[in-house]
Design a protein around this motif. Sequence first.
Motif, mmCIF file in Angstrom:
data_model
loop_
_atom_site.group_PDB
_atom_site.id
_atom_site.type_symbol
_atom_site.label_atom_id
_atom_site.label_comp_id
_atom_site.label_asym_id
_atom_site.label_seq_id
_atom_site.Cartn_x
_atom_site.Cartn_y
_atom_site.Cartn_z
ATOM 1 N N GLY A 1 0.834 -1.191 0.000
ATOM 2 C CA GLY A 1 0.000 0.000 0.000
ATOM 3 C C GLY A 1 0.872 1.244 0.000
ATOM 4 O O GLY A 1 1.610 1.490 0.950
ATOM 5 N N LEU A 2 0.826 1.982 -1.096
ATOM 6 C CA LEU A 2 1.622 3.200 -1.234
ATOM 7 C C LEU A 2 0.678 4.389 -1.413
ATOM 8 O O LEU A 2 -0.349 4.277 -2.091
ATOM 9 N N TYR A 3 1.050 5.501 -0.813
ATOM 10 C CA TYR A 3 0.296 6.734 -1.022
ATOM 11 C C TYR A 3 0.587 7.258 -2.425
ATOM 12 O O TYR A 3 1.581 6.887 -3.050
ATOM 13 N N LEU A 4 -0.274 8.145 -2.904
ATOM 14 C CA LEU A 4 -0.185 8.652 -4.257
ATOM 15 C C LEU A 4 1.208 9.171 -4.602
ATOM 16 O O LEU A 4 1.774 8.804 -5.637
ATOM 17 N N ASP A 5 1.790 9.990 -3.736
ATOM 18 C CA ASP A 5 3.117 10.535 -4.039
ATOM 19 C C ASP A 5 4.180 9.438 -4.100
ATOM 20 O O ASP A 5 5.117 9.516 -4.887
ATOM 21 N N GLN A 6 4.020 8.384 -3.311
ATOM 22 C CA GLN A 6 4.959 7.266 -3.351
ATOM 23 C C GLN A 6 4.799 6.467 -4.652
ATOM 24 O O GLN A 6 5.786 6.021 -5.241
ATOM 25 N N VAL A 7 3.559 6.304 -5.089
ATOM 26 C CA VAL A 7 3.289 5.598 -6.342
ATOM 27 C C VAL A 7 3.914 6.357 -7.511
ATOM 28 O O VAL A 7 4.589 5.768 -8.355
ATOM 29 N N VAL A 8 3.702 7.656 -7.536
ATOM 30 C CA VAL A 8 4.241 8.486 -8.614
ATOM 31 C C VAL A 8 5.765 8.386 -8.631
ATOM 32 O O VAL A 8 6.371 8.198 -9.694
ATOM 33 N N LYS A 9 6.378 8.484 -7.474
ATOM 34 C CA LYS A 9 7.840 8.387 -7.397
ATOM 35 C C LYS A 9 8.322 7.008 -7.870
ATOM 36 O O LYS A 9 9.276 6.907 -8.641
ATOM 37 N N TYR A 10 7.658 5.965 -7.411
ATOM 38 C CA TYR A 10 8.020 4.603 -7.794
ATOM 39 C C TYR A 10 7.931 4.422 -9.310
ATOM 40 O O TYR A 10 8.864 3.922 -9.946
ATOM 41 N N LEU A 11 6.808 4.825 -9.891
ATOM 42 C CA LEU A 11 6.608 4.673 -11.334
ATOM 43 C C LEU A 11 7.633 5.467 -12.126
ATOM 44 O O LEU A 11 8.231 4.954 -13.080
ATOM 45 N N ASN A 12 7.863 6.700 -11.727
ATOM 46 C CA ASN A 12 8.758 7.562 -12.489
ATOM 47 C C ASN A 12 10.215 7.135 -12.398
ATOM 48 O O ASN A 12 11.010 7.458 -13.280
ATOM 49 N N GLU A 13 10.579 6.388 -11.363
ATOM 50 C CA GLU A 13 11.934 5.828 -11.310
ATOM 51 C C GLU A 13 12.152 4.878 -12.483
ATOM 52 O O GLU A 13 13.234 4.832 -13.060
ATOM 53 N N TYR A 14 11.130 4.126 -12.843
ATOM 54 C CA TYR A 14 11.242 3.190 -13.963
ATOM 55 C C TYR A 14 11.031 3.863 -15.306
ATOM 56 O O TYR A 14 11.454 3.345 -16.334
ATOM 57 N N LEU A 15 10.375 4.997 -15.301
ATOM 58 C CA LEU A 15 10.028 5.671 -16.551
ATOM 59 C C LEU A 15 10.911 6.872 -16.849
ATOM 60 O O LEU A 15 10.672 7.591 -17.812
ATOM 61 N N THR B 1 -8.710 0.866 -10.275
ATOM 62 C CA THR B 1 -9.668 0.910 -9.167
ATOM 63 C C THR B 1 -9.308 2.016 -8.187
ATOM 64 O O THR B 1 -8.165 2.496 -8.160
ATOM 65 N N ASN B 2 -10.279 2.403 -7.391
ATOM 66 C CA ASN B 2 -10.064 3.425 -6.369
ATOM 67 C C ASN B 2 -9.029 2.950 -5.355
ATOM 68 O O ASN B 2 -8.976 1.750 -5.043
ATOM 69 N N PRO B 3 -8.233 3.865 -4.835
ATOM 70 C CA PRO B 3 -7.315 3.477 -3.760
ATOM 71 C C PRO B 3 -8.125 3.059 -2.526
ATOM 72 O O PRO B 3 -9.264 3.477 -2.346
ATOM 73 N N VAL B 4 -7.527 2.210 -1.724
ATOM 74 C CA VAL B 4 -8.157 1.759 -0.487
ATOM 75 C C VAL B 4 -7.546 2.560 0.650
ATOM 76 O O VAL B 4 -6.348 2.434 0.923
ATOM 77 N N LYS B 5 -8.364 3.418 1.276
ATOM 78 C CA LYS B 5 -7.883 4.307 2.337
ATOM 79 C C LYS B 5 -6.660 5.091 1.873
ATOM 80 O O LYS B 5 -5.656 5.184 2.566
ATOM 81 N N LYS B 6 -6.742 5.607 0.633
ATOM 82 C CA LYS B 6 -5.701 6.416 -0.009
ATOM 83 C C LYS B 6 -4.440 5.638 -0.356
ATOM 84 O O LYS B 6 -3.404 6.217 -0.656
ATOM 85 N N LEU B 7 -4.502 4.320 -0.329
ATOM 86 C CA LEU B 7 -3.345 3.489 -0.633
ATOM 87 C C LEU B 7 -3.558 2.724 -1.939
ATOM 88 O O LEU B 7 -4.645 2.216 -2.214
ATOM 89 N N TYR B 8 -2.486 2.637 -2.726
ATOM 90 C CA TYR B 8 -2.493 1.919 -3.991
ATOM 91 C C TYR B 8 -1.674 0.639 -3.820
ATOM 92 O O TYR B 8 -0.626 0.636 -3.169
ATOM 93 N N TYR B 9 -2.151 -0.433 -4.458
ATOM 94 C CA TYR B 9 -1.515 -1.732 -4.311
ATOM 95 C C TYR B 9 -0.994 -2.248 -5.654
ATOM 96 O O TYR B 9 -1.108 -1.588 -6.677
ATOM 97 N N ARG B 10 -0.399 -3.425 -5.620
ATOM 98 C CA ARG B 10 0.311 -4.010 -6.759
ATOM 99 C C ARG B 10 -0.491 -3.973 -8.064
ATOM 100 O O ARG B 10 0.027 -3.561 -9.097
ATOM 101 N N ASP B 11 -1.737 -4.416 -8.030
ATOM 102 C CA ASP B 11 -2.526 -4.449 -9.268
ATOM 103 C C ASP B 11 -2.652 -3.060 -9.876
ATOM 104 O O ASP B 11 -2.482 -2.880 -11.085
ATOM 105 N N GLN B 12 -2.943 -2.081 -9.054
ATOM 106 C CA GLN B 12 -3.099 -0.713 -9.556
ATOM 107 C C GLN B 12 -1.787 -0.191 -10.143
ATOM 108 O O GLN B 12 -1.785 0.469 -11.185
ATOM 109 N N ILE B 13 -0.689 -0.491 -9.489
ATOM 110 C CA ILE B 13 0.620 -0.031 -9.963
ATOM 111 C C ILE B 13 0.971 -0.711 -11.284
ATOM 112 O O ILE B 13 1.487 -0.075 -12.207
#
Length: 164
Positions: A28-42, A65-77
């Motif tokens: 479960g990553l917050y939005l800013d963590q997801v963005v940072k994670y994705l952009n490291e690869y991109l 899908t919607n984040p769960v309690k503002k957290l994004y998981y593997r499938d969403q990423i």
Amino acid sequence: MIIKMSSDCLDQFREYQLPRYKEIPNVGLYLDQVVKYLNEYLQLYPDMEITGSMVSNYVKKHLITNPVKKLYYRDQIAYLLFIAIAKTVISLEHVRIMLEVQQEHYELPAAYDFVCEEFEKALRTVFLGEDSGSVHKSEKEEIFLLRQIVATAANKVYLERSFE
């Protein structure tokens, strides 16, 4: 005039690898963590960069899908990484269609890992001249379309890098 890629540039693509499904965090990553994670690869691909507002838009458009309690998981990423690649060469409506086809016919872990492998092969083909194997129209239509998307994205990256 012939444009030549530097050996450093070519090495980046020789060694480039997206995370496989099981390597994507599922804590479960917050939005800013997801963005940072994705952009490291991109980071090698400016057109593929993801922003927080883009992720929110993809949620609103029901691409993920919607984040769960503002957290994004593997499938969403995993979906977001595919969207980042595909959105550079096809419309979001066509991305939606490809996601629906995947959900109808393939489990996400296998489909996502396949996208990673195909994109990496396509990059090595256009940057390093490696043979990625032949693509046949006789393949399942969804596999053929997916290969065309990642090959087009790889060619677009090559063209952009050529003119830097």
